[in-house]
Design a protein around this motif. Structure first.
Motif, PDB file in Angstrom:
ATOM      1  N   LYS A  49       0.826  -1.206   0.000  1.00  0.00           N
ATOM      2  CA  LYS A  49       0.000   0.000   0.000  1.00  0.00           C
ATOM      3  C   LYS A  49       0.863   1.261   0.000  1.00  0.00           C
ATOM      4  N   GLU A  50       0.442   2.228  -0.798  1.00  0.00           N
ATOM      5  CA  GLU A  50       1.128   3.510  -0.799  1.00  0.00           C
ATOM      6  C   GLU A  50       0.983   4.179   0.556  1.00  0.00           C
ATOM      7  N   ASP A  51       2.059   4.802   1.004  1.00  0.00           N
ATOM      8  CA  ASP A  51       2.155   5.519   2.274  1.00  0.00           C
ATOM      9  C   ASP A  51       2.079   4.603   3.490  1.00  0.00           C
ATOM     10  N   VAL A  52       2.047   3.316   3.246  1.00  0.00           N
ATOM     11  CA  VAL A  52       2.143   2.335   4.324  1.00  0.00           C
ATOM     12  C   VAL A  52       3.378   1.467   4.114  1.00  0.00           C
ATOM     13  N   ASP A  53       3.466   0.895   2.921  1.00  0.00           N
ATOM     14  CA  ASP A  53       4.606   0.045   2.573  1.00  0.00           C
ATOM     15  C   ASP A  53       5.615   0.752   1.671  1.00  0.00           C
ATOM     16  N   TRP A  54       5.171   1.785   0.984  1.00  0.00           N
ATOM     17  CA  TRP A  54       6.055   2.556   0.125  1.00  0.00           C
ATOM     18  C   TRP A  54       5.533   3.987   0.004  1.00  0.00           C
TER      19      TRP A  54
ATOM     20  N   PRO B  99      10.583   2.147  -0.570  1.00  0.00           N
ATOM     21  CA  PRO B  99       9.962   1.278   0.428  1.00  0.00           C
ATOM     22  C   PRO B  99      10.015   1.915   1.814  1.00  0.00           C
ATOM     23  N   ILE B 100       8.972   1.717   2.578  1.00  0.00           N
ATOM     24  CA  ILE B 100       8.939   2.176   3.963  1.00  0.00           C
ATOM     25  C   ILE B 100       9.282   0.982   4.849  1.00  0.00           C
ATOM     26  N   PRO B 101      10.421   1.022   5.530  1.00  0.00           N
ATOM     27  CA  PRO B 101      10.829  -0.155   6.316  1.00  0.00           C
ATOM     28  C   PRO B 101       9.898  -0.402   7.496  1.00  0.00           C
ATOM     29  N   LEU B 102       9.802  -1.650   7.893  1.00  0.00           N
ATOM     30  CA  LEU B 102       9.020  -1.998   9.081  1.00  0.00           C
ATOM     31  C   LEU B 102       9.687  -1.416  10.325  1.00  0.00           C
ATOM     32  N   LYS B 103       8.888  -1.111  11.309  1.00  0.00           N
ATOM     33  CA  LYS B 103       9.424  -0.646  12.580  1.00  0.00           C
ATOM     34  C   LYS B 103      10.059  -1.813  13.322  1.00  0.00           C
ATOM     35  N   ALA B 104      10.914  -1.502  14.250  1.00  0.00           N
ATOM     36  CA  ALA B 104      11.598  -2.545  15.010  1.00  0.00           C
ATOM     37  C   ALA B 104      10.582  -3.479  15.662  1.00  0.00           C
ATOM     38  N   GLY B 105      10.731  -4.761  15.405  1.00  0.00           N
ATOM     39  CA  GLY B 105       9.847  -5.748  15.998  1.00  0.00           C
ATOM     40  C   GLY B 105       8.527  -5.926  15.282  1.00  0.00           C
ATOM     41  N   GLU B 106       8.272  -5.117  14.252  1.00  0.00           N
ATOM     42  CA  GLU B 106       7.000  -5.181  13.536  1.00  0.00           C
ATOM     43  C   GLU B 106       7.013  -6.328  12.536  1.00  0.00           C
ATOM     44  N   LYS B 107       5.906  -7.074  12.454  1.00  0.00           N
ATOM     45  CA  LYS B 107       5.785  -8.167  11.508  1.00  0.00           C
ATOM     46  C   LYS B 107       5.319  -7.659  10.153  1.00  0.00           C
ATOM     47  N   ASN B 108       5.510  -8.482   9.143  1.00  0.00           N
ATOM     48  CA  ASN B 108       5.014  -8.165   7.813  1.00  0.00           C
ATOM     49  C   ASN B 108       3.534  -7.780   7.892  1.00  0.00           C
ATOM     50  N   LEU B 109       3.158  -6.698   7.206  1.00  0.00           N
ATOM     51  CA  LEU B 109       1.799  -6.154   7.316  1.00  0.00           C
ATOM     52  C   LEU B 109       0.775  -6.901   6.475  1.00  0.00           C
ATOM     53  N   ASN B 110       1.209  -7.887   5.723  1.00  0.00           N
ATOM     54  CA  ASN B 110       0.303  -8.713   4.920  1.00  0.00           C
ATOM     55  C   ASN B 110      -0.449  -7.906   3.870  1.00  0.00           C
ATOM     56  N   ASN B 111       0.227  -6.913   3.329  1.00  0.00           N
ATOM     57  CA  ASN B 111      -0.408  -6.100   2.286  1.00  0.00           C
ATOM     58  C   ASN B 111      -0.068  -6.603   0.883  1.00  0.00           C
ATOM     59  N   ASN B 112       1.169  -7.039   0.680  1.00  0.00           N
ATOM     60  CA  ASN B 112       1.567  -7.495  -0.650  1.00  0.00           C
ATOM     61  C   ASN B 112       1.593  -9.022  -0.719  1.00  0.00           C
ATOM     62  N   TRP B 113       1.972  -9.537  -1.879  1.00  0.00           N
ATOM     63  CA  TRP B 113       2.057 -10.987  -2.059  1.00  0.00           C
ATOM     64  C   TRP B 113       3.493 -11.502  -1.935  1.00  0.00           C
ATOM     65  N   ILE B 114       4.398 -10.673  -1.512  1.00  0.00           N
ATOM     66  CA  ILE B 114       5.803 -11.045  -1.339  1.00  0.00           C
ATOM     67  C   ILE B 114       6.299 -11.747  -2.611  1.00  0.00           C
ATOM     68  N   SER B 115       6.901 -12.915  -2.473  1.00  0.00           N
ATOM     69  CA  SER B 115       7.494 -13.600  -3.637  1.00  0.00           C
ATOM     70  C   SER B 115       6.457 -14.191  -4.586  1.00  0.00           C
ATOM     71  N   LEU B 116       5.228 -14.289  -4.144  1.00  0.00           N
ATOM     72  CA  LEU B 116       4.187 -14.847  -5.002  1.00  0.00           C
ATOM     73  C   LEU B 116       3.791 -13.877  -6.111  1.00  0.00           C
ATOM     74  N   GLY B 117       4.082 -12.597  -5.928  1.00  0.00           N
ATOM     75  CA  GLY B 117       3.570 -11.594  -6.844  1.00  0.00           C
ATOM     76  C   GLY B 117       4.577 -10.931  -7.743  1.00  0.00           C
ATOM     77  N   GLN B 118       5.767 -11.489  -7.869  1.00  0.00           N
ATOM     78  CA  GLN B 118       6.827 -10.817  -8.626  1.00  0.00           C
ATOM     79  C   GLN B 118       6.805 -11.203 -10.101  1.00  0.00           C
ATOM     80  N   TYR B 119       5.674 -10.967 -10.762  1.00  0.00           N
ATOM     81  CA  TYR B 119       5.582 -11.384 -12.158  1.00  0.00           C
ATOM     82  C   TYR B 119       6.312 -10.446 -13.102  1.00  0.00           C
ATOM     83  N   LEU B 120       6.437  -9.201 -12.747  1.00  0.00           N
ATOM     84  CA  LEU B 120       7.246  -8.294 -13.560  1.00  0.00           C
ATOM     85  C   LEU B 120       8.030  -7.382 -12.628  1.00  0.00           C
TER      86      LEU B 120
END
Length: 559
Positions: free
Chosen positions: A396-401, A421-442
């Motif tokens: 998400k824009e302004d959340v993850d980038w 990219p907006i880095p995660l805060k210390a101790g923060e888990k992945n926000l589950n917004n993107n598909w990580i490696s599943l979504g790298q089609y281009l």
């Protein structure tokens, strides 16, 4: 010493995999829906798509509730019905579902965990289980089509010899990954010892000799290790960089191209000369014996030696393999890459590996209705747009980038910065917004190159720039004009098992013999002819014939 590419391309287990089963559905659609329009809904609501997907549970991924999943569902009027499996055992679980006949409309896979091999696609495509995507792409995938046309190698990877596209793989243009066999030398030691960047094999040997004998770490002990590496992947083998000063070593198949003819490098006189040179380094104690036996953890213990810095040079795609790179690290700034070295025959190559995995990760089966086929290809096509790239891969824009700010610089200086990219805060888990490696089609050079990066290449925030510049300045354009394009070849299923066996036996023979020659267990003068003759017993001729046939029948550009 290496993972074999044909085994990874053909075998039904490990990192690569299969498809099987049958049902009733046609492969294309003749409707007049326009590209990018919403998917057709059924009378009862959104188009329901049954999906089997690899899910990165260790990274807090939850595909059913992911923001990007919800975006696709809303944008294309679809409803995903997920069957997710963790990375561990994913290929086997998919095989079980397929063997039972209870498989989904769509497979979405993480390619380095599991993917359909090209031989699988030919086999199951011919059986009608895997649906060709050509007509769907022509009608509903303008951005996919644009990408295939723009990147010939990517198109060849996804296009069978019969011209059909039975699935699509991810295109992750990791620029620095395309030149994995880099050499990182201790430039701090070089400055201390007044050593210039080595240009030739002799220069490189003299540098290693100085590292060994002149106490560059200043502790009064002869504890320096001039050169080390490991037996795993990611460019950590010490032989290829050294061998490339004599003959091209692709660190994968040992196959080379000579005016369109497939041949092997490892039985040539130049290979013998390269082994002699490497043996001379080994005999003088300039190569760590552990480089031929140790794993990545052991390699890193050398690079991060607790008492004193002891590593002079390390083989690897990037230095984080053998030293810590986080800000405040002890040794990372000391290591810089050097260009390929020139051998006595005026030969100097860099090893090139195409930035993509053979095989496919998006596959529609014959369980998919026409509405499902159209909806799925439209959703995928969105992931080939800039908005889709950012949403699927970053979030998400302004959340993850965020958008660039004044003074921001793109990774590629020739490009305009597009996102940071907006880095995660210390101790923060992945926000589950993107598909990580599943979504790298281009994830092409345009996306990666427009990434905002710090200009301090020794900062961990600019690590990608450090690798980009090392690749651009020292390795790109130094590969042979023709390399054997193993990533783009489709092996006839009737020859697949034979090719896999031959390839495994031949590469193992090359690896084991090289180690024996280097360490002195075999004599290069007395045993070389027998070694060359040994390829006959491994049926090298049949192997080259299969590879030549695959090359000739491929859609890969022969220019």
């Amino acid at each position: 010493m290496k993972k074999t590419w044909i085994s990874a391309t053909i075998c039904a287990l490990a990192i690569s995999t299969v498809l099987a089963g049958c049902s009733d559905s046609s492969s294309t659609d003749s409707s007049t829906a326009t590209p990018g329009s919403s998917a057709q809904a059924t009378a009862s609501g959104p188009v329901s798509i049954k999906v089997f997907a690899d899910q990165d549970s260790a990274s807090n991924q939850d595909l059913a509730n992911s923001w990007f999943s919800k975006q696709l569902e809303q944008k294309f009027n679809i409803k995903f019905n997920w069957t997710t499996v963790p990375f561990d055992g994913a290929p086997e679980k998919r095989q079980i579902s397929l063997a039972s006949g209870d498989y989904p409309d769509l497979f979405l896979l993480v390619p380095y965990i599991d993917h359909f091999t090209q031989s699988d696609l030919l086999k199951y495509g011919q059986q009608g289980v895997v649906l060709p995507l050509n007509d769907l792409i022509d009608k509903y995938g303008p951005n996919i089509k644009k990408t295939l046309d723009a990147y010939p190698d990517y198109k060849a990877m996804n296009t069978a010899p019969d011209g059909k596209i039975y699935g699509l793989g991810q295109f992750a243009a990791c620029y620095h990954c395309s030149f994995p066999n880099k050499m990182w030398v201790n430039s701090t030691w070089m400055k201390k010892l007044n050593i210039s960047t080595p240009k030739t094999t002799d220069d490189f040997k003299k540098m290693l000799e100085a590292f060994k004998t002149k106490d560059p770490n200043g502790n009064g002990k002869a504890d320096e290790i001039p050169l080390s590496g490991s037996i795993e992947t990611f460019g950590v083998h010490v032989v290829p960089f050294l061998m490339n000063g004599f003959i091209y070593d692709d660190d994968h198949t040992y196959l080379v191209m000579d005016n369109g003819k497939v041949d092997i490098a490892a039985n040539k006189p130049e290979w013998k000369e390269g082994l002699k040179y490497i043996k001379s380094l080994y005999d003088e104690g300039l190569i760590d014996p552990g480089a031929f036996t140790q794993n990545a953890d052991a390699f890193k213990k050398i690079g991060e030696n607790k008492d004193a810095q002891i590593l002079g040079a390390g083989a690897g795609m990037h230095p984080a393999i053998f030293v810590d790179i986080a800000d405040g690290n002890r040794f990372s700034k000391d290591y810089d890459s050097i260009p390929p070295i020139v051998g006595p025959g005026n030969v100097s190559y860099s090893t090139f590996s195409y930035a993509g995995n053979p095989g496919t990760s998006f596959v529609l089966t014959n369980k998919a209705s026409k509405d499902v086929q159209i909806a799925a290809i439209k959703a995928l096509d969105y992931m080939y747009t800039l908005d889709g790239q950012l949403a699927s891969q970053v979030g998400k824009e302004d959340v993850d980038w965020r958008k660039p700010q004044s003074g921001d610089k793109a990774l590629d200086d020739s490009m305009k910065p597009l996102y940071a990219p907006i880095p995660l805060k210390a101790g923060e888990k992945n926000l589950n917004n993107n598909w990580i490696s599943l979504g790298q089609y281009l994830s092409d050079s345009n996306l990666r190159g427009s990434l905002v990066q710090s200009t301090d290449i020794y900062s961990d925030k600019a690590y990608e720039r450090r690798l980009f510049e090392a690749t651009k300045n020292n390795y790109d354009t130094k590969q042979p004009k023709q390399v054997f394009p193993y990533w783009a070849l489709w092996i006839d299923p009737n020859s697949a098992d034979q090719a896999s066996m031959l390839q495994t036996n031949i590469t193992n023979y090359v690896n084991q013999s090289a180690l024996q020659f280097i360490t002195g267990n075999k004599n290069l003068d007395k045993d070389w002819d027998a070694y060359v003759k040994g390829f006959d017993g491994l049926d090298l001729k049949s192997y080259l014939t299969i590879m030549q046939k695959s090359y000739d029948s491929s859609t890969y550009s022969k220019k």
